[in-house]
Design a protein around this motif. Structure first.
Motif, mmCIF file in Angstrom:
data_model
loop_
_atom_site.group_PDB
_atom_site.id
_atom_site.type_symbol
_atom_site.label_atom_id
_atom_site.label_comp_id
_atom_site.label_asym_id
_atom_site.label_seq_id
_atom_site.Cartn_x
_atom_site.Cartn_y
_atom_site.Cartn_z
ATOM 1 N N VAL A 118 -2.158 -5.780 5.847
ATOM 2 C CA VAL A 118 -1.202 -5.247 4.123
ATOM 3 C C VAL A 118 0.701 -5.684 4.649
ATOM 4 N N ARG A 173 3.952 -1.515 3.811
ATOM 5 C CA ARG A 173 3.784 -0.012 3.555
ATOM 6 C C ARG A 173 4.903 0.923 2.446
ATOM 7 N N ASP A 232 -3.526 4.993 -1.557
ATOM 8 C CA ASP A 232 -4.250 4.963 -0.565
ATOM 9 C C ASP A 232 -4.235 6.556 -0.975
ATOM 10 N N LYS A 237 -4.231 6.379 8.461
ATOM 11 C CA LYS A 237 -3.899 5.043 6.828
ATOM 12 C C LYS A 237 -2.868 4.245 7.663
ATOM 13 N N TRP A 284 -4.056 -0.189 7.135
ATOM 14 C CA TRP A 284 -3.301 -0.905 6.899
ATOM 15 C C TRP A 284 -2.832 -1.918 7.697
ATOM 16 N N VAL A 336 1.293 -1.298 0.032
ATOM 17 C CA VAL A 336 0.167 -0.158 0.047
ATOM 18 C C VAL A 336 0.923 1.560 -0.160
#
Ligand SMILES: [Zn+2]
Ligand SMILES: [Zn+2]
Lengths: 492, 492
Positions: free
Chosen positions: A358, A361, A339, A349, A353, A304
Motif C-alpha cells: 500500500v 500509511r 484498519d 499491521k 500493509w 491505509v
C-alpha cells in the motif's frame, strides 16, 4: 508459513514466489500449472484491465467474445501458427463422464462420447477468429475490423511460475483486419505504443520498444513488435507483443474483400496481447525485501489508516478524525482502508500493509490527537513525516503523484545503469554473466549467430530497438558487418 | 440474409433467432453449440456486468479467479453435484498435438501425451473452489469468504440456442463460505434480491422471487432460490439462481473451522450465478416485430442522430448543431451516436437503428434548421415529436427515464395478465396449452405429482413464490391438501 520474506539478494526467484503468495496475490492450484488469482491480486489485475480497456476503446476498438474451443481442422489451417502451438495444446476428446462400473462413487470418461473432431482449448484465437471474419468481410466497406477480446487461454507449459508462465492465463487479444498492408502495420505499431504508454505511465515500468528477430516472432507473424522491461535481477521480461500477420491468416481461411475498384484482395491482419504476466513484471520491477511496492495508479488500496490507541475513548476520537479525512480523500478519488482490527497490534499491521505494497500509511495516535497531526509513511522509501490534519489531503495527493513518478524514475535509472554497450564477445559474456541487464551489441543479422550466442551465454536478442541508431559496426560474435545495435539479455 | 424479420405471431422462436443475428448480437460459430458474441451484443453484456459487479461489491464481495480445469478426482468428490453435471462435461485427455504421419500438413493428438488424470472443463466451480477454500479456512476469523468470479463455463448441451442455452457461456459465479447456517441462508437470499433488483431496475424485466422444488434444485444444493421471468410467448425463463449448499461441499472437501469456543465445525456454503442467458431474457421481454427494444440503462447507444440533407452545406449546418447537443448530452452521461454514413438513405438508417433497439432517434433536416427544432422518435412506442433545440437535452433525459419505466410497466402488465389462478386440472391444461404464462395452482408437495403434471402438460413448477399466501387448498392434480399456490409454466 513464516511471515518473513527471503531476501532478494539471497534468492531472487524464491523471494518472488514467496512474495506472490504472502502478499495474497496468487497461489498454485490443484491443477498442474494453473493458478488461483486471489482477491487482492485480482483487484490489481482489474485496475490494469480497466485502464487498458479504456485505451483500446479510445483507439477505436470494440470488445467481443469468441469460443474457447478451436476445432482441430481450423487450428491446423495456418501451418506456422499451428506448428508453433501444437506442442502445448490441451485437447478435449470427450463430452461426457459416466459412473465408473469398477469403482463405486467414481466417474470415468464415457467411451461412447468421443468427439468426431477433437477440440483444442485456445492457446490463442487467430484461427477461430479468422474463420469467423471470413463471413463478416465482403467489401472494403466492412474494413477495418477492430476487435479485442478479454479471455482465458491455455498453453501447456512444462515449467510454470505464478503469473510469469502458467498453463492457463488471462489476457486480452486484439484481432484486426485491414484493407492495406500499411494500415495493418500502423495498427500493430499503434498498439505497441499503447502498451508502452500503459507500462510506463501506469505500471511505472520503463520499456524498450523494438521488433523481434525472425526466430523470436509469434508463430505465423511477419513482424512482432514487443515491449521489453528489465527486472531487478537483470533479466528481461517480454511484457507485451503486437504482431503484423500479413495475409497469412486471410490466405489460410480464404478471407478476401472487394476493393473500391471491384478487385478481390486478401485481407491484412494484426493481433496483439498482454496477459496476467504483467502482474509478474509489476511485482518484480518495484518490490523490495519488505514486500510488494505498488505504483499508486494500480494500487487497490492507496492509503491505509492505522489507529494507535490505548482505550476505546481514544479509538473513537481517532475513528472520527479518520472518517473526516477519508471522506475528503474519497471525494478526490483516493481509495482508502481503515484498519480497525482489534486482533493485531499496530506494528503487525504496519508489516502487513508493507507486505501488500500500500503506497501510503497514515498512523494516528493519542499524541497526534493532541497535536492535530498524523504520521504519513511512504511505502517505497519508508520515509515518515508528521503532517497537520488540515494538510493531509493535499499531502496525500501530492505524495501519490510523487511516488508514481519516483518509482518510474528509479526503475528507469536501474534499467539505464543495466544497459551496457559492449563491442567484444569477452565483454559480452562478462556482462551477461556478472552484471546482467541489457547488452547493446552489434549483430550480423543471422539466425546462426543468434543461436550460437544463446547456446554460449543463454542470452537472447530481446529486440531490435525501434530507435536504434544507424551505426557502422562489427558483429560482437562473428565480426561481420552490422549497421545497428540490438539488445541482448537473459529473459523470463 | 433478408433484412426483414419474421413476425413474432408467425413463429416466435424463428423471430428470436433472426433478431439475435440481424441485430448483430451473436451468431453460431464453427464449434458445435458455441456462439460468437458480436461487439454490439457484447457491449450490452458489458453494461450488465458493470452494474452487477458494482452491486456485488456494494454487498461486500470481491472478485478472484480459479482454474478453468477441474481434475476428475475433485470433480467427483461431491457426489450429487458430480452426478448432476457428469453427462455434460467436456473432458481434456491430452496435452499435445503432433504432425500426423499419415496426412501431410495435418495434426493429430499425440498418443504419448495422455494425461494421467483427466481434466473436466468447469461446468461450475464449486469443486475447485472448495478444494481451495480448504486451505484458506482454519478459524472463525477467516470467515466469511465472499468471492465472485467472472468466467466462461462449458456444459455440453445437445439442443442449443443463442444466449439461452449454449455449450460455452459467460457468467459470474459467487462462492461464499460462512460460519453459520443462518448467515449462509441470509447470503443466498440477499443475492436473490440483488438479482431481482438488477432484473427489474436495469433490465426492466419483472421477476418472481421463489424457491425451487427439490427436483428442480441445483445439483448439490439444499435450497435453490430463483428469479423467474415471463417471456412474450408465455414461456418462463429462469433468469438467475442462488443456492444454499448447506455443508455438502465442506464435507466433500473436509473444510472445517475452529469456533470462538475452540470447537471444529463444518463450513456453510452458498453459490449464485447469472449468465449471458440474461441477454436472451432482455431480448424476449421487450423486443417487437421491428427488432430489438433496449431499456435505456443497458443500451450501448441511447440516442442516435440521423441527419437528413440534400447538400454538403446542409450537412455541415446539421453536424454543427448535432455536435453542440451531443456535448451537452455526453456531459449528462448520455451515450450518443451520430450516423454520418453517406452510403445509406435516412429511411434505411431508421430501420437499422430500430432493429438494433436504440431507445431514441433524433432526426434533423433542413426544415428543422430553419425552425430551430429536431424530431425525436421513441423506439418503444414509435411516437415522434418535434422539439425545440433548446429543449432537446431535457426532453431526452426525461424520455430515457420514461422509456425505462414504461418498459417495466408494460412487461409487468403482461406478466400479471398472464398469471392465471386455476383450481381444476382441466383449467390448468387449457391455460398452459392456450393462454400460456404462469399458472398459480395448489400442489400437494410431492415429486410424483410434479412429474406427472410435467409429463401431461410440459409445465414445470417454476418456483414456490417467497411471498405466496398461506391458503387452504387442494392440489390441482391429486386433490390432496395444500397450503399455498406454486407457479407452473412451460419454460426455456
Ligand atoms: Zn546492479
Ligand atoms: Zn396473451
Amino acid at each position: 508459513m513464516s511471515k518473513k520474506l527471503t531476501k532478494r539478494s539471497d534468492d531472487y526467484s524464491k523471494w518472488y514466489n514467496e512474495l506472490v503468495v504472502k502478499a495474497d496475490l496468487a497461489e498454485n492450484s490443484a491443477v498442474r500449472g494453473c493458478m488461483v488469482i486471489k482477491p487482492y491480486g485480482y483487484a490489481i489485475w482489474e485496475k490494469m484491465q480497466a485502464q487498458l480497456d479504456k485505451m483500446f476503446k479510445e483507439t477505436g476498438h470494440e470488445n467481443a467474445y469468441f469460443p474457447l474451443f478451436v476445432p482441430k481442422s481450423l487450428f491446423e489451417a495456418e501451418e506456422k501458427n499451428a506448428e508453433g502451438f501444437a506442442k502445448e495444446c490441451a485437447v478435449v476428446t470427450h463430452y461426457r463422464l459416466q459412473a465408473d462400473p469398477d469403482k463405486k462413487g467414481k466417474l470415468r470418461v464415457d467411451p461412447e462420447a468421443k468427439l468426431e473432431e477433437e477440440l483444442v482449448v485456445r492457446p490463442t484465437s487467430e484461427a477461430i477468429i479468422w474463420n469467423t471474419y471470413k463471413n463478416w468481410i465482403q467489401s472494403y466497406r466492412d474494413l477495418p475490423i477492430l476487435i479485442n477480446q478479454w479471455a482465458n487461454v491455455v498453453r501447456w507449459e512444462m515449467r510454470t511460475r505464478l503469473f510469469l508462465r502458467t498453463a492457463e492465463f488471462l489476457w486480452q487479444e486484439g484481432h484486426t483486419a485491414h484493407a492495406t498492408k500499411e494500415e495493418a502495420i500502423a495498427e500493430s505499431l499503434q498498439m505497441q505504443r499503447v502498451y508502452a504508454e500503459f507500462a510506463e505511465d501506469f505500471m511505472a515500468m520503463p520499456v524498450v520498444k523494438g521488433a523481434k528477430t525472425e526466430s523470436e516472432r509469434f508463430a505465423g507473424a511477419l513482424d512482432t513488435y514487443t515491449i521489453e522491461a528489465l527486472m531487478q535481477d537483470g533479466k528481461a521480461l517480454q511484457a507485451g507483443t503486437s504482431h503484423f500477420l500479413g495475409q497469412n491468416f486471410a490466405e489460410a481461411f480464404d478471407v478476401k474483400y472487394v476493393t473500391k475498384e471491384g478487385k478481390q484482395e486478401l485481407v491484412w491482419a494484426t493481433s496483439w496481447g498482454v496477459s496476467t504476466r504483467l502482474m509478474g513484471g509489476l511485482i518484480m520491477t518495484h518490490s523490495d525485501d519488505a514486500g510488494l511496492v505498488l505504483p499508486p495508479k494500480l494500487a487497490p488500496i492507496q492509503v491505509v489508516f492505522v489507529p494507535i490507541y490505548k482505550n476505546e475513548e481514544q479509538f473513537d476520537a481517532i475513528a472520527e478524525k479518520v472518517a473526516e479525512i477519508s471522506t475528503e480523500l474519497k471525494n478526490k478519488g483516493v481509495s482508502i482502508k481503515f484498519d480497525k482490527r482489534d486482533t493485531l497490534r499496530p506494528g503487525a499491521k504496519f508489516a502487513e500493509w508493507e507486505l501488500k505494497g500500500v503506497p501510503l500509511r497514515i498512523a494516528m495516535g493519542a499524541r497526534d490527537l493532541e497535536n492535530g497531526t498524523v504520521e504519513i509513511a511512504r511505502r517505497d522509501t519508508f520515509e515518515k513525516q508528521s503532517v497537520a490534519q488540515e494538510a493531509v489531503v493535499d499531502t496525500v495527493l501530492h505524495l501519490l503523484e510523487t511516488i508514481q513518478e519516483d518509482l518510474f524514475a528509479n526503475a528507469k535509472s536501474f534499467r539505464d545503469e543495466h544497459t551496457t554497450v559492449v563491442d567484444t564477445f569477452e565483454e559480452f559474456k562478462d556482462v551477461i554473466e556478472n552484471k546482467g541487464g541489457f547488452v547493446a551489441a552489434h549483430w550480423d543479422g543471422t539466425a546462426e549467430t543468434e543461436n550460437k550466442i544463446k547456446e554460449l551465454t543463454k542470452a537472447t536478442i530481446r529486440c531490435i530497438p525501434l530507435d536504434a541508431l544507424e551505426e557502422e559496426g562489427k558483429c560482437v560474435y562473428s565480426g561481420q558487418k552490422s549497421t545497428k545495435r540490438v539488445l541482448f539479455a537473459k529473459a523470463y
